[in-house]
Design an enzyme around this catalytic site. Structure first.
Site, mmCIF file in Angstrom:
data_model
loop_
_atom_site.group_PDB
_atom_site.id
_atom_site.type_symbol
_atom_site.label_atom_id
_atom_site.label_comp_id
_atom_site.label_asym_id
_atom_site.label_seq_id
_atom_site.Cartn_x
_atom_site.Cartn_y
_atom_site.Cartn_z
ATOM 1 N N LYS A 23 0.851 -1.205 0.000
ATOM 2 C CA LYS A 23 0.000 0.000 0.000
ATOM 3 C C LYS A 23 0.884 1.251 0.000
ATOM 4 O O LYS A 23 0.643 2.187 -0.753
ATOM 5 C CB LYS A 23 -0.877 0.008 1.244
ATOM 6 C CG LYS A 23 -1.463 1.378 1.586
ATOM 7 C CD LYS A 23 -2.345 1.355 2.799
ATOM 8 C CE LYS A 23 -1.600 1.579 4.079
ATOM 9 N NZ LYS A 23 -1.366 2.984 4.465
ATOM 10 N N ASN A 24 1.924 1.249 0.837
ATOM 11 C CA ASN A 24 2.724 2.464 0.995
ATOM 12 C C ASN A 24 3.724 2.698 -0.126
ATOM 13 O O ASN A 24 4.443 3.690 -0.113
ATOM 14 C CB ASN A 24 3.409 2.473 2.370
ATOM 15 C CG ASN A 24 2.393 2.669 3.484
ATOM 16 O OD1 ASN A 24 1.239 3.024 3.221
ATOM 17 N ND2 ASN A 24 2.788 2.414 4.711
ATOM 18 N N ARG A 94 -4.657 10.527 4.850
ATOM 19 C CA ARG A 94 -3.616 11.554 4.949
ATOM 20 C C ARG A 94 -2.601 11.476 3.817
ATOM 21 O O ARG A 94 -1.964 12.448 3.471
ATOM 22 C CB ARG A 94 -2.872 11.395 6.286
ATOM 23 C CG ARG A 94 -3.694 11.532 7.504
ATOM 24 C CD ARG A 94 -2.797 11.518 8.696
ATOM 25 N NE ARG A 94 -1.882 12.643 8.616
ATOM 26 C CZ ARG A 94 -0.684 12.609 8.044
ATOM 27 N NH1 ARG A 94 -0.254 11.503 7.497
ATOM 28 N NH2 ARG A 94 0.076 13.669 8.008
ATOM 29 N N CYS A 118 -3.922 12.160 13.211
ATOM 30 C CA CYS A 118 -4.777 10.966 13.253
ATOM 31 C C CYS A 118 -4.587 10.359 14.645
ATOM 32 O O CYS A 118 -3.887 10.922 15.487
ATOM 33 C CB CYS A 118 -4.381 9.993 12.144
ATOM 34 S SG CYS A 118 -2.806 9.212 12.460
ATOM 35 N N ARG A 123 1.191 14.074 13.077
ATOM 36 C CA ARG A 123 1.520 13.868 11.659
ATOM 37 C C ARG A 123 1.798 15.197 10.938
ATOM 38 O O ARG A 123 1.164 15.551 9.963
ATOM 39 C CB ARG A 123 0.417 13.106 10.945
ATOM 40 C CG ARG A 123 -0.102 11.890 11.672
ATOM 41 C CD ARG A 123 0.900 10.760 11.831
ATOM 42 N NE ARG A 123 1.343 10.192 10.588
ATOM 43 C CZ ARG A 123 0.706 9.226 9.933
ATOM 44 N NH1 ARG A 123 -0.418 8.762 10.389
ATOM 45 N NH2 ARG A 123 1.185 8.764 8.787
ATOM 46 N N PRO A 124 2.723 16.001 11.435
ATOM 47 C CA PRO A 124 3.009 17.292 10.792
ATOM 48 C C PRO A 124 3.581 17.100 9.384
ATOM 49 O O PRO A 124 4.092 16.026 9.062
ATOM 50 C CB PRO A 124 4.042 17.922 11.714
ATOM 51 C CG PRO A 124 4.683 16.774 12.396
ATOM 52 C CD PRO A 124 3.635 15.719 12.550
ATOM 53 N N GLN A 127 8.201 19.493 7.090
ATOM 54 C CA GLN A 127 9.376 19.216 6.252
ATOM 55 C C GLN A 127 9.014 19.182 4.765
ATOM 56 O O GLN A 127 9.809 19.565 3.917
ATOM 57 C CB GLN A 127 10.036 17.892 6.669
ATOM 58 C CG GLN A 127 10.526 17.886 8.110
ATOM 59 C CD GLN A 127 11.555 18.972 8.392
ATOM 60 O OE1 GLN A 127 12.574 19.053 7.706
ATOM 61 N NE2 GLN A 127 11.251 19.845 9.340
ATOM 62 N N ASP A 306 5.181 0.197 11.967
ATOM 63 C CA ASP A 306 3.921 -0.391 11.484
ATOM 64 C C ASP A 306 3.756 -1.854 11.876
ATOM 65 O O ASP A 306 2.707 -2.436 11.650
ATOM 66 C CB ASP A 306 3.819 -0.263 9.957
ATOM 67 C CG ASP A 306 3.645 1.176 9.532
ATOM 68 O OD1 ASP A 306 3.774 1.465 8.322
ATOM 69 O OD2 ASP A 306 3.404 2.019 10.418
ATOM 70 N N ARG A 398 -8.477 -0.441 5.289
ATOM 71 C CA ARG A 398 -7.741 0.618 4.583
ATOM 72 C C ARG A 398 -6.424 0.082 4.036
ATOM 73 O O ARG A 398 -5.924 0.575 3.033
ATOM 74 C CB ARG A 398 -7.426 1.767 5.551
ATOM 75 C CG ARG A 398 -8.618 2.555 5.995
ATOM 76 C CD ARG A 398 -8.170 3.760 6.764
ATOM 77 N NE ARG A 398 -7.082 4.416 6.046
ATOM 78 C CZ ARG A 398 -6.391 5.434 6.556
ATOM 79 N NH1 ARG A 398 -6.681 5.885 7.757
ATOM 80 N NH2 ARG A 398 -5.425 6.008 5.880
HETATM 81 C C1 EPZ Z 1 4.654 6.775 6.308
HETATM 82 O O1 EPZ Z 1 3.936 7.800 6.939
HETATM 83 C C2 EPZ Z 1 3.702 5.596 6.210
HETATM 84 N N1 EPZ Z 1 2.545 5.962 5.375
HETATM 85 C C3 EPZ Z 1 3.241 5.186 7.623
HETATM 86 O O2 EPZ Z 1 2.419 4.038 7.474
HETATM 87 C C4 EPZ Z 1 4.476 4.811 8.436
HETATM 88 O O3 EPZ Z 1 4.077 4.486 9.749
HETATM 89 C C5 EPZ Z 1 5.446 5.998 8.463
HETATM 90 O O4 EPZ Z 1 5.786 6.386 7.110
HETATM 91 C C6 EPZ Z 1 6.734 5.675 9.203
HETATM 92 O O5 EPZ Z 1 7.360 4.582 8.591
HETATM 93 C C7 EPZ Z 1 2.706 6.010 4.026
HETATM 94 O O6 EPZ Z 1 3.775 5.761 3.489
HETATM 95 C C8 EPZ Z 1 1.486 6.385 3.233
HETATM 96 P P1 EPZ Z 1 6.852 10.093 8.340
HETATM 97 P P2 EPZ Z 1 4.541 9.309 6.973
HETATM 98 O O7 EPZ Z 1 6.646 11.394 7.632
HETATM 99 O O8 EPZ Z 1 5.319 9.580 5.748
HETATM 100 C C9 EPZ Z 1 7.596 13.241 11.781
HETATM 101 C C10 EPZ Z 1 0.536 2.693 7.842
HETATM 102 O O9 EPZ Z 1 0.155 2.113 8.854
HETATM 103 N N2 EPZ Z 1 7.442 14.249 10.702
HETATM 104 O O10 EPZ Z 1 8.021 9.243 7.953
HETATM 105 O O11 EPZ Z 1 3.426 10.222 7.350
HETATM 106 C C11 EPZ Z 1 6.280 12.570 12.115
HETATM 107 O O12 EPZ Z 1 5.602 13.296 13.113
HETATM 108 C C12 EPZ Z 1 1.053 4.115 7.933
HETATM 109 O O13 EPZ Z 1 0.568 2.203 6.674
HETATM 110 C C13 EPZ Z 1 7.713 15.590 10.998
HETATM 111 O O14 EPZ Z 1 8.047 15.939 12.130
HETATM 112 O O15 EPZ Z 1 5.545 9.201 8.201
HETATM 113 C C14 EPZ Z 1 6.697 11.222 12.623
HETATM 114 O O16 EPZ Z 1 7.032 11.342 13.996
HETATM 115 C C15 EPZ Z 1 0.896 4.666 9.338
HETATM 116 N N3 EPZ Z 1 7.588 16.518 10.005
HETATM 117 C C16 EPZ Z 1 7.990 10.914 11.859
HETATM 118 O O17 EPZ Z 1 8.411 12.166 11.290
HETATM 119 C C17 EPZ Z 1 7.212 16.171 8.722
HETATM 120 O O18 EPZ Z 1 7.130 17.060 7.838
HETATM 121 C C18 EPZ Z 1 7.833 9.912 10.739
HETATM 122 O O19 EPZ Z 1 6.831 10.392 9.902
HETATM 123 C C19 EPZ Z 1 6.945 14.804 8.455
HETATM 124 C C20 EPZ Z 1 7.071 13.870 9.451
#
Ligand code: EPZ
Length: 423
Positions: A23-24, A94, A118, A123-124, A127, A306, A398
């Site tokens: 999915k991802n 998202r 969520c 989920r900011p 970046q 995950d 989902r």
């Molecule tokens: C991706 O989410 C995945 N989703 C998530 O899978 C997965 O848990 C996550 O990566 C971590 O591996 C998809 O790929 C669609 P991140 P993403 O940005 O990209 C912080 C599932 O169950 N952060 O790597 O949203 C954030 O708060 C889902 O399939 C910032 O601070 O995750 C978090 O603590 C859940 N600023 C950390 O980074 C930003 O601009 C990792 O988030 C972006 C993120």
């Protein structure tokens, strides 16, 4: 009324299960079709709700989509006319934020609903926005929408404060047409990012360094249509490896990239689970009570967040005390209370869950709070004595393609029922 899975515990899983496409990886790959003026064909796409939602999001912008086989999706962005990603679709998923980068890259503008948080965290996307501004886009956030505008994006150096997965993917897609070279430092290493880069390079993008913390992109004029096969879903595969170990079963999990699951494999082996490579998969067998092992989630190649809820179910039945530390999301222990309702003994202290293994769990009604927590609760139902009712299975659908059907194939007693969620 709500939909639930009724699970009868005590049946060892046996047989073989084929893992679907990731999915991802599918979601960013679908977004990348916005960069090409001709149809892109994606194979091995999982039939999960988020893919459906993403298809509707793209369709709303004028992209035509067509399933040309049960798992092959054709996306034609030649008729792209809208640069808006509406609130109701981004709220539902998202990952809708992933249209931001390609829209700015190809159209020079985008209007994307600011994705709220969520259950598992805020989920900011700071970046994502910082990187687009560095590339020369003007960003405004007003009335719940991100407005991005850029005449011409200029390559630059972007240092990510965190190795954000979708942030890396958005900035890669924004920079493929940018003038000159873009360097993304502290980029995410996840296999799904590498799969996206593989597809972008097949389209003609000039990218190197994928799978390392420094990715370089040299802007090109345009990209060409491709056919690309999505990588297997390592989280679905890991979920089935854990499910088999939990039920002391013997299952061949097929069509997985073993290399994508090293962290989980080593933890399962530490816990005494036996794993063998076989054909294009992994056979997992386990006949003894798992040993307690500590886990700390981390960005790839660390232990995936995950798979944290699912692994916690295994540890709740382990011999001894284990600590699971969640370092990625600030609120990803919502499944703990539900597991304790089934007789687990888990205490949360900040980002640590302290788990005292118990000899068995007992079935009860429980409620899912998020995608991976719902999978964990179904896994708990497989081994809890008696019947477990897992509510909120919309979350599960989902991200898992026919989870119930695959489990039944392996001998699980699981069926869908209606429940009155009000009590
Ligand atoms: C991706 O989410 C995945 N989703 C998530 O899978 C997965 O848990 C996550 O990566 C971590 O591996 C998809 O790929 C669609 P991140 P993403 O940005 O990209 C912080 C599932 O169950 N952060 O790597 O949203 C954030 O708060 C889902 O399939 C910032 O601070 O995750 C978090 O603590 C859940 N600023 C950390 O980074 C930003 O601009 C990792 O988030 C972006 C993120």
């Amino acid at each position: 009324m709500g939909r639930a899975y009724k699970v009868e515990g005590g049946w060892r899983l046996k047989g073989r299960v084929k893992v679907s496409g990731a999915k991802n990886a599918a979601l960013p790959l679908m977004a990348s079709s916005l960069l090409v003026e001709k149809p892109v064909v994606l194979e091995n796409i999982p039939r999960v709700r988020d893919v459906k939602t993403f298809s509707l999001l793209l369709e709303g912008m004028g992209v035509k989509y067509e399933w040309i086989s049960p798992s092959t999706l054709k996306l034609d962005a030649s008729t792209l006319k809208e640069v808006k990603a509406p609130h109701e679709l981004v709220r539902a998923m998202r990952a809708g934020i992933l249209v931001l980068g390609p829209l700015v890259g190809r159209m020079g503008e985008a209007q994307v609903s600011f994705p709220g948080g969520c259950a598992i965290g805020a989920r900011p996307v700071d970046q994502h926005l910082k990187g687009l501004e560095l590339l020369g886009a003007e960003i405004k956030v007003e009335r719940g929408y991100i407005y991005a505008k850029a005449k011409k994006l200029k390559g630059t150096r972007i240092y990510l404060d965190v190795p954000t997965v979708t942030g890396t993917e958005n900035l890669l897609m924004a920079s493929v047409f940018a003038e000159g070279e873009t360097v993304i430092e502290n980029a995410a290493l996840e296999p799904e990012v590498v799969d996206l880069v593989k597809a972008l390079k097949e389209m003609g993008a000039e990218i190197e360094g994928e799978g390392t913390p420094t990715i370089r992109v040299r802007g090109v004029k345009e990209l060409r249509p491709i056919t690309h096969r999505v990588i297997p879903d390592r989280i679905e595969g890991g979920t089935f490896l854990i499910a088999s170990a939990l039920t002391k079963g013997n299952v061949l999990v097929e069509d997985i990239e073993v290399g994508h699951l090293e962290a989980l494999i080593s933890k399962l082996e530490e816990a005494g689970v036996i794993l063998h490579k076989e054909n294009q998969g992994l056979r997992v067998s386990s006949y003894s009570r798992p040993k307690a092992v500590d886990v700390r989630t981390a960005p790839y190649p660390g232990f995936p967040t995950d798979l944290q809820p699912q692994f916690m179910v295994l540890m709740s039945l382990a011999q001894g005390l284990s600590v699971i530390t969640e370092t990625i999301f600030e609120n990803r222990f919502l499944h703990v209370n539900e597991l304790n309702r089934l007789g687990a003994k888990i205490k949360v202290q900040g980002q640590n869950a302290i788990i005292e293994g118990v000899p068995h769990l007992t079935g009860a009604p429980v409620m899912s709070t998020d995608l991976r927590a719902s999978a964990a609760l179904v896994l708990a139902g497989l081994v809890a004595e008696g019947e477990t009712l897992v509510g909120g299975i919309d979350h599960l659908e989902r991200g898992y393609d026919d989870f119930k059907g695959k489990l039944r194939e392996l001998g699980a007693r699981i069926e869908e029922v209606e429940i009155d969620e009000n009590h």
